[in-house]
Each structure stands twice: as structure tokens, then as C-alpha cells.
Design an enzyme around this catalytic site. Structure first.
Site, short mmCIF file in Angstrom:
data_model
loop_
_atom_site.label_atom_id
_atom_site.label_comp_id
_atom_site.label_asym_id
_atom_site.label_seq_id
_atom_site.Cartn_x
_atom_site.Cartn_y
_atom_site.Cartn_z
N HIS A 96 18.20 29.35 16.25
CA HIS A 96 17.31 28.32 15.73
C HIS A 96 18.04 26.98 15.73
O HIS A 96 19.26 26.91 15.64
CB HIS A 96 16.87 28.68 14.32
CG HIS A 96 15.74 27.83 13.81
ND1 HIS A 96 14.47 27.90 14.34
CD2 HIS A 96 15.71 26.87 12.84
CE1 HIS A 96 13.69 27.03 13.70
NE2 HIS A 96 14.42 26.40 12.80
N ASP B 186 17.16 33.42 17.64
CA ASP B 186 16.59 32.81 16.44
C ASP B 186 16.06 33.89 15.50
O ASP B 186 15.03 34.51 15.76
CB ASP B 186 15.46 31.85 16.85
CG ASP B 186 14.95 31.00 15.70
OD1 ASP B 186 15.16 31.40 14.54
OD2 ASP B 186 14.34 29.96 15.98
N CYS C 260 11.55 22.42 14.72
CA CYS C 260 11.52 23.30 13.54
C CYS C 260 10.15 23.16 12.86
O CYS C 260 9.13 23.49 13.48
CB CYS C 260 12.69 22.92 12.62
SG CYS C 260 12.86 23.89 11.12
#
Length: 271
Positions: free
Chosen positions: A236, A204, A147
Site C-alpha cells: 500500500h 497491499d 489511498c
């Protein structure tokens, strides 16, 4: 039911899923330390195998937006079982504590946005230096991040000429720039010092496929040694086993690809 903080997870990461992976630590040595960096003492978590023959290959593990909470610590333990010295530095420590934020929007605006990329990259250099003094082989230096840390992983691959390999999990590739974030990964495609593997989710919403394709084109134009894998059924944070976003098949495949990438490009053992 335990709260996120009682379980070792950042409050903003709630709700917790039932798929949390907990790595046994019988064969490893793990704990917290402090790393001198830019005039400060930076907290960090590290893990290594109990039995080792000489200096260990090093993997710097870069946190998600949630900081070095239990998931990132477990990533370090998993890497230690694979024979690495894994280190996860607390890269927000000067600006604040992720545990003080109850949700993702306030965490992003109140803390994450205040952390300068230049500060982070310099801190990571000090992590590598610490590793070289504490049983790590700096000639086999690697990095992975998730991330927020996935984006940093791309940037660090263009920052440190000693780096041998990098694996970026669902890190932002394009986007707005600011004083704290003057460049995005797409801007440094021509400057990579090490081969980078990018692992992304086709579902995502925060990283559109258009941005992934833009990055691929930039990498091709730069003739960079890099590869981006997109998992069509994953969103994600598909490796975050503590969140509902976890997609086991994609996470397991990505983990094996990461280990293979490190073995292929991670450098030779020092004599």
C-alpha cells in the site's frame, strides 16, 4: 531531525523516510487559495506552469487520509511541470484538521469516517468550476487520488459526466457501507463516465487481491473502459515517497502510466 509537522507532513504519517521527493518550483506558480463550495470557503492548493498557451488541462488531486500535506502539494507541482493546472482541495476542512491526530487509527475514526462521500463529490464539482474560472479548460478535466483519494477517484468517475479521465492509486474497491459511504467502487462499475486506470500493490494487506479481482470482474461485466495494474512487489502507498512503503520502481512506472492515460483520454484542446 525535523518532525512531520515541521516538514509539512501530517503527524500520523510518521515516521518519515529519507526518499522524500521535492519538486523544484522555478518553472511553476503554486500557492494556496479558497474555493467557494456549498456555502463554505474550501482551502485548496494549486500549481500551474509559469508559461502557458491558453487554458490548461485540469487535474484534481485527491488527498490521502493525511489531507493536503506536503506530499500531495508536491504531486500538484509535478503535474504543473507536465503542463497541467493541478488542484488539491482540503476535503476534510468542515470536520477537522488531520494535523490534530497523532496516529492512523485515531485519524480514521476521529475524522475520516465523519466525511460524507456526497459532500466530497459535490466539493469536487466546485473545484472543477473554480478551475474553469481560473485558467483551466473544463473540457479537459481529469482526476487522480491516492489511498482514501483513490477510492474517491473511482466514485467521482461515476459522478461527473464532464470528466475525461481518472487514475486511482491504491484506493479501496470493496468493503462495508455506511450512511457516509453508501457505495464502494465495485458498486459503480456500471456507471463510469470516464476511463479509469487503477494502480495497486500486490503486497497491499489493506486491499486484498481478491477485492482487486472482484473489481476487475465487475468492470468486465459492465464493459467499462478501465484497466487495473497490479505491481507484485509493491504494498500500500507505494507512491508515497515520504513513507517506508515507497517502492520507487512501481511508483515511477505508475506515474508514467498516469501521464500516458491522461494524454490518451484527457480530451482535446479547446479552440
Amino acid at each position: 531531525m525535523a518532525t512531520t509537522q515541521q516538514s509539512g507532513f501530517a503527524p500520523a504519517a510518521s515516521p518519515l523516510a529519507s526518499t522524500i521527493v521535492q519538486t523544484p518550483d522555478d518553472a511553476i506558480v503554486a500557492g494556496f487559495t479558497s474555493i467557494p463550495s456549498q456555502g463554505d470557503n474550501m482551502p485548496a492548493y494549486h500549481a500551474r506552469p509559469k508559461q502557458s498557451d491558453g487554458p490548461l488541462p485540469v487535474v484534481i488531486v485527491v488527498q490521502e487520509i493525511f489531507g493536503v500535506h506536503e506530499h500531495i502539494r508536491d504531486i500538484c507541482r509535478r503535474l504543473a511541470l507536465e503542463g497541467y493546472l493541478a488542484i488539491a482541495p482540503e476535503l476534510y476542512f468542515r470536520e477537522g484538521d488531520p494535523n490534530d491526530f497523532a496516529d492512523i487509527p485515531t485519524l480514521l475514526s476521529g475524522l475520516v469516517a465523519k466525511v460524507p462521500d456526497s459532500q466530497v463529490l459535490a466539493d469536487l464539482d466546485h473545484v472543477a468550476s473554480w478551475a474553469s474560472r481560473n485558467g483551466g479548460d473544463v473540457h479537459r478535466l481529469m482526476i487522480t487520488g491516492f489511498c482514501w483519494g483513490g477510492r474517491i477517484t473511482w466514485l467521482y468517475a461515476a459522478h461527473n459526466p464532464q470528466l475525461k479521465a481518472a487514475v486511482a492509486w491504491y484506493g479501496k474497491l470493496t468493503g462495508d457501507k455506511s450512511l457516509n459511504s453508501p457505495k464502494q467502487p465495485v458498486d459503480i462499475a456500471t456507471d463510469l463516465n470516464a476511463p479509469v486506470l487503477g494502480l495497486y500493490g500486490g503486497l497491499d494487506n489493506s486491499i486484498p487481491q481478491e477485492s482487486v479481482e472482484t473489481m476487475r470482474q465487475a468492470l468486465r461485466a459492465a464493459n467499462a473502459k478501465a484497466e487495473i495494474i497490479v505491481y507484485p512487489d509493491a504494498g500500500h502507498a507505494f507512491n508515497a515517497d515520504y513513507r517506508p512503503s515507497y517502492h520507487a520502481a512501481s511508483a515511477e512506472d505508475g506515474w508514467q502510466r498516469m501521464l500516458e492515460w491522461f494524454k490518451q483520454y484527457g480530451g482535446k484542446k479547446s479552440l
